[in-house]
Design an enzyme around this catalytic site. Structure first.
Site, short mmCIF file in Angstrom:
data_model
loop_
_atom_site.label_atom_id
_atom_site.label_comp_id
_atom_site.label_asym_id
_atom_site.label_seq_id
_atom_site.Cartn_x
_atom_site.Cartn_y
_atom_site.Cartn_z
N CYS A 2 83.28 48.74 79.34
CA CYS A 2 81.79 48.39 78.63
C CYS A 2 81.47 49.63 77.98
O CYS A 2 81.52 50.62 78.23
CB CYS A 2 80.93 47.57 79.59
SG CYS A 2 81.72 46.33 80.53
N ARG A 27 86.45 51.36 73.36
CA ARG A 27 86.80 51.04 74.93
C ARG A 27 87.15 49.52 75.32
O ARG A 27 87.43 49.31 76.42
CB ARG A 27 85.14 51.44 75.36
CG ARG A 27 84.77 52.62 75.26
CD ARG A 27 83.39 52.84 75.44
NE ARG A 27 82.92 52.81 76.69
CZ ARG A 27 82.70 53.74 77.76
NH1 ARG A 27 82.94 54.81 77.14
NH2 ARG A 27 82.45 53.53 78.89
N TRP A 74 83.29 43.84 78.59
CA TRP A 74 84.61 43.37 79.06
C TRP A 74 84.42 42.39 80.26
O TRP A 74 83.66 42.78 81.30
CB TRP A 74 85.51 44.42 79.79
CG TRP A 74 86.66 44.76 78.89
CD1 TRP A 74 86.81 46.26 78.31
CD2 TRP A 74 87.77 44.11 78.31
NE1 TRP A 74 87.89 46.20 77.57
CE2 TRP A 74 88.35 44.97 77.53
CE3 TRP A 74 87.97 42.73 78.07
CZ2 TRP A 74 89.49 44.59 76.69
CZ3 TRP A 74 89.16 42.45 77.30
CH2 TRP A 74 89.86 43.42 76.71
N ASN A 98 77.32 48.32 83.32
CA ASN A 98 78.78 48.75 83.54
C ASN A 98 79.00 48.50 85.05
O ASN A 98 78.26 49.29 85.70
CB ASN A 98 79.43 50.01 82.65
CG ASN A 98 79.04 49.83 81.17
OD1 ASN A 98 78.80 48.83 80.67
ND2 ASN A 98 79.28 51.02 80.42
N GLY A 99 80.08 48.30 85.30
CA GLY A 99 80.75 48.31 86.83
C GLY A 99 80.48 47.16 87.56
O GLY A 99 80.32 45.90 86.90
N GLU A 480 104.18 60.48 93.47
CA GLU A 480 103.46 60.61 92.53
C GLU A 480 102.69 61.84 92.48
O GLU A 480 102.48 62.68 91.58
CB GLU A 480 102.44 59.42 92.45
CG GLU A 480 101.34 59.57 91.39
CD GLU A 480 101.65 59.75 90.02
OE1 GLU A 480 100.66 59.94 89.07
OE2 GLU A 480 102.69 59.58 89.62
N LYS A 484 102.75 64.66 89.74
CA LYS A 484 101.38 65.20 88.96
C LYS A 484 101.45 66.92 88.90
O LYS A 484 101.11 67.62 87.93
CB LYS A 484 100.14 64.79 89.70
CG LYS A 484 99.88 63.35 89.26
CD LYS A 484 99.47 63.24 87.72
CE LYS A 484 99.30 61.83 87.29
NZ LYS A 484 100.72 61.38 86.92
N GLU A 487 104.16 68.48 86.86
CA GLU A 487 104.07 68.27 85.29
C GLU A 487 102.74 69.06 84.62
O GLU A 487 103.13 69.35 83.49
CB GLU A 487 104.04 66.80 84.94
CG GLU A 487 102.79 66.08 85.38
CD GLU A 487 103.11 64.60 84.95
OE1 GLU A 487 103.89 64.13 84.04
OE2 GLU A 487 102.17 63.80 85.38
N HIS A 503 116.33 64.90 107.71
CA HIS A 503 117.57 64.77 106.81
C HIS A 503 117.84 65.62 105.80
O HIS A 503 118.45 65.53 104.80
CB HIS A 503 117.63 63.12 106.15
CG HIS A 503 117.64 62.21 107.20
ND1 HIS A 503 118.90 61.96 108.06
CD2 HIS A 503 116.40 61.62 107.97
CE1 HIS A 503 118.64 60.89 109.06
NE2 HIS A 503 117.08 60.82 109.03
N LYS A 603 103.16 62.03 75.50
CA LYS A 603 102.42 60.89 76.42
C LYS A 603 103.22 59.54 76.17
O LYS A 603 103.13 59.02 77.29
CB LYS A 603 101.01 60.47 75.38
CG LYS A 603 100.27 59.53 76.09
CD LYS A 603 99.83 59.94 77.22
CE LYS A 603 98.80 58.96 78.12
NZ LYS A 603 98.68 59.39 79.73
#
Length: 608
Positions: A2, A27, A74, A98-99, A480, A484, A487, A503, A603
């Site tokens: 929002c 947005r 939104w 917002n939120g 993940e 991060k 990269e 192992h 991207k």
């Protein structure tokens, strides 16, 4: 996300509010509105859909005034109707928000018991009525807002306009961003520097927990304890750039801090906040009673989101899942006769291997669904069912907010599937949705660990290798987290299921090996601690990322601790992803790499 704008000026503001809202269209939104004061009286115009609809209404119902607030929304609580559009108003004030207000149901029931009524389905109206009740009891606007802020639970930003107060705007933030624009004889509030850029390039960013009182010539700022504070004026780059970093050093950092807000918007697409029931997004029907097996496929970070999704669907809905990296799925020629749904995940919606896999699944007669962040993308156009992540534009190459929004969508979908299949009862569904509503607040609490994480990153930046370990929901996070780090910092890192340590990877452990252990106090916590002890016995450098219960029972001499709040199991992947993002980010900053555009990466990977 929002958008909020507020203007206190000596010249008419209606057209300027709309102009600013146009700059926030990137947005995303599904309704819009503005409110002003004319001779001290509140005026308000709202419309469904795009800003052109609001402009058409304003052509027919022009409003005057030199002070006002505006909003692009939104839908979260309630459908995108005029009644649910912002600003929300009472006889005393108007507010934009917002939120998510987590405890709005309890607050609304309290207000109704006091005789107050409501016109919308939103949590925002509850804030307006709460402040009104304080004023009805004799409080001045600033006192009323201060009293109400302490009652609100969740992550949010707010802007208030008061009847008869043509030299007063009040703003507040907890989680969702809000900034002050400094003008000459006028002041502004906005969601970001882009909203403020038509009027000023001098911006003061509110810190988390701050609230502010604006007049024509000044801005008083208070911290969450009510103490006066000063926030520096920065010169914004909003004028020349379409998307602005705000007061953050990199887009990646800004996008990490946007997560409380965008998670609330994504959740709103999958949960009816009014009754606490899960749903599929409007116009996108999925009947999980007919789904025996799901084939999940994605690339990179999206693949790790899919791995979490497999845990969600199997644990909460009892649906078996196959999982493939998209570049393998299309060539493996797996028999798909017992697969009833092929689900693909892509931030851009243009990932070449994921798109090719979707087309392969369609050629095999499968029903396809896609979790995507770009609704106009090729994958979104070609999938049978489109499941949005409302993360907004993600500029940094390393995905942050898109990843956690993918997890939010998957969690809500798994709960919906469990309800459809009778695995989750109605009262259990409400428990799950209440838990999901806590995500923005808990992510905001995780973001408060940034200073501590920055200190840890200084040490990590001196290392050459790192292992990330986790079990259950924490295993995809280990993968993940390692991705991060490698990269954007270029430090070699690998993620493993903690049970695989013996192992092979244990051979690498010595006093120079950094080991990051992701271990909330869950059903496999003791087993993960056992693996951590094996690392400690071999001199490994340990960082344990856990919660309060885990810290109390799993701490060991020599291990560094990063402690998050205790939380429901379904939230672990979403909230624990945040410190891993920040650890990678601050390590890369220490090493001086190009955080937003790391070498050799793009991207969106649009070729094989």
């Amino acid at each position: 996300m929002c958008g909020i704008i507020g203007i206190i000026s000596h010249t008419p503001v209606a057209s300027r509010l709309v102009d600013s809202l146009k700059r926030l269209e990137y947005r995303g939104y599904d309704s819009a509105g503005i409110a002003t004061l004319d001779a001290g009286q509140l005026q308000r115009v709202r419309a469904e859909g795009k800003l052109k609809n609001l402009e058409s209404r304003l052509d027919g119902e022009p409003i005057a005034g030199t002070i006002g607030i505006g909003h692009t929304r939104w839908a979260t609580h309630g459908a995108p109707t005029v009644a649910n559009a912002h600003p929300h108003a009472t006889a005393r004030l108007a507010v934009v928000h917002n939120g998510i207000i987590e405890n709005f149901r309890e607050l609304k029931a309290e207000l109704q018991a006091d005789g107050y009524s409501f016109e919308s389905e939103t949590d925002t109206e509850t804030v307006a009525v709460l402040v009104t009740r304080e004023m009805d009891r004799g409080a001045a606007p600033r006192e009323a807002v201060a009293n109400v802020l302490g009652k609100l639970e969740g992550a949010f930003s707010l802007a208030f306009l008061f009847k008869g107060e043509e030299n007063l705007l009040i703003g507040a933030r907890r989680g969702s961003p809000l900034a002050i624009g400094v003008g000459r004889g006028e002041m502004f509030l906005g969601s970001d520097a882009i909203a403020l850029s038509p009027f000023t390039d001098e911006v003061r960013y509110l810190a988390d927990g701050d609230w502010t009182i604006l007049t024509h010539d000044a801005a008083e700022i208070f911290d969450e304890d009510g103490n006066p504070v000063d926030r520096p004026v920065t010169v914004s780059a909003g004028k020349p750039f379409y998307v602005d970093k705000g007061n953050h050093r990199h887009f990646m950092q800004k996008e990490m801090f946007e997560q409380p807000e965008v998670l609330s918007h994504t959740l709103g697409a999958y949960v009816n906040m009014t009754d606490g029931r899960t749903r599929t997004p409007k116009g996108q029907e999925l009947d999980f009673t007919k789904v025996r097996r799901i084939a999940l496929s994605a690339c990179g970070t999206g693949y790790y989101a899919a791995l979490v999704g497999r845990y969600y669907f199997e644990r909460y809905a009892g649906i078996a899942c196959d999982l493939d990296v998209a570049s393998e799925f299309r060539y493996r020629e797996s028999p798909l006769s017992d697969v009833d749904l092929a689900l693909f995940i892509s931030q851009s919606g243009e990932t070449a291997d994921t798109l090719a896999s979707l087309r392969y699944a369609k050629s095999q007669g499968l029903k396809t669904a896609a979790i995507v962040n770009v609704p106009e993308s090729t994958i979104a156009r070609e999938a049978d069912v489109v499941l949005p992540t409302l993360a907004g534009p993600e500029i940094g190459v390393a995905s942050t907010k898109a990843f956690t929004c993918q997890l939010m969508a998957l969690a809500a979908l798994a709960v919906r599937a469990g309800v459809d299949r009778g695995v989750i009862k109605a009262d259990e569904e409400l428990e799950f949705t209440r838990a999901l509503m806590e995500a923005p607040r808990l992510v905001n609490e995780a973001l408060h660990l940034e200073g501590e994480i920055e200190h840890i990153a200084r040490d990590l930046a001196t290392q050459h290798h790192a292992l990330y370990l986790g079990r259950g929901f924490s295993y995809p996070l280990a993968l993940e987290g390692a991705l991060k780090l490698k990269e954007i910092s270029y430090i070699h890192a690998e993620g493993y299921a903690a049970g695989e340590l013996k192992h092979g990877p244990i051979a690498l452990i010595d006093e120079t090996m950094q080991v990051v252990v992701v271990a909330p106090h869950d059903r496999v916590f003791e087993k993960t601690v056992s693996n951590m002890q094996e690392v400690a016995a071999r001199g490994g450098r340990i960082l344990l990322i856990t919660d309060h219960k885990g810290a109390a029972s799993g701490a060991m001499d020599g291990a560094r601790l990063l402690v998050l709040p205790d939380m429901p199991e379904i939230l672990i992947p979403i909230v624990f992803a945040v410190p891993l993002q920040m650890l990678a980010y601050h390590t890369a900053v220490q090493m001086g790499t190009d955080v937003d555009q790391p070498r050799n990466l793009a991207k969106s990977v649009t070729v094989e």
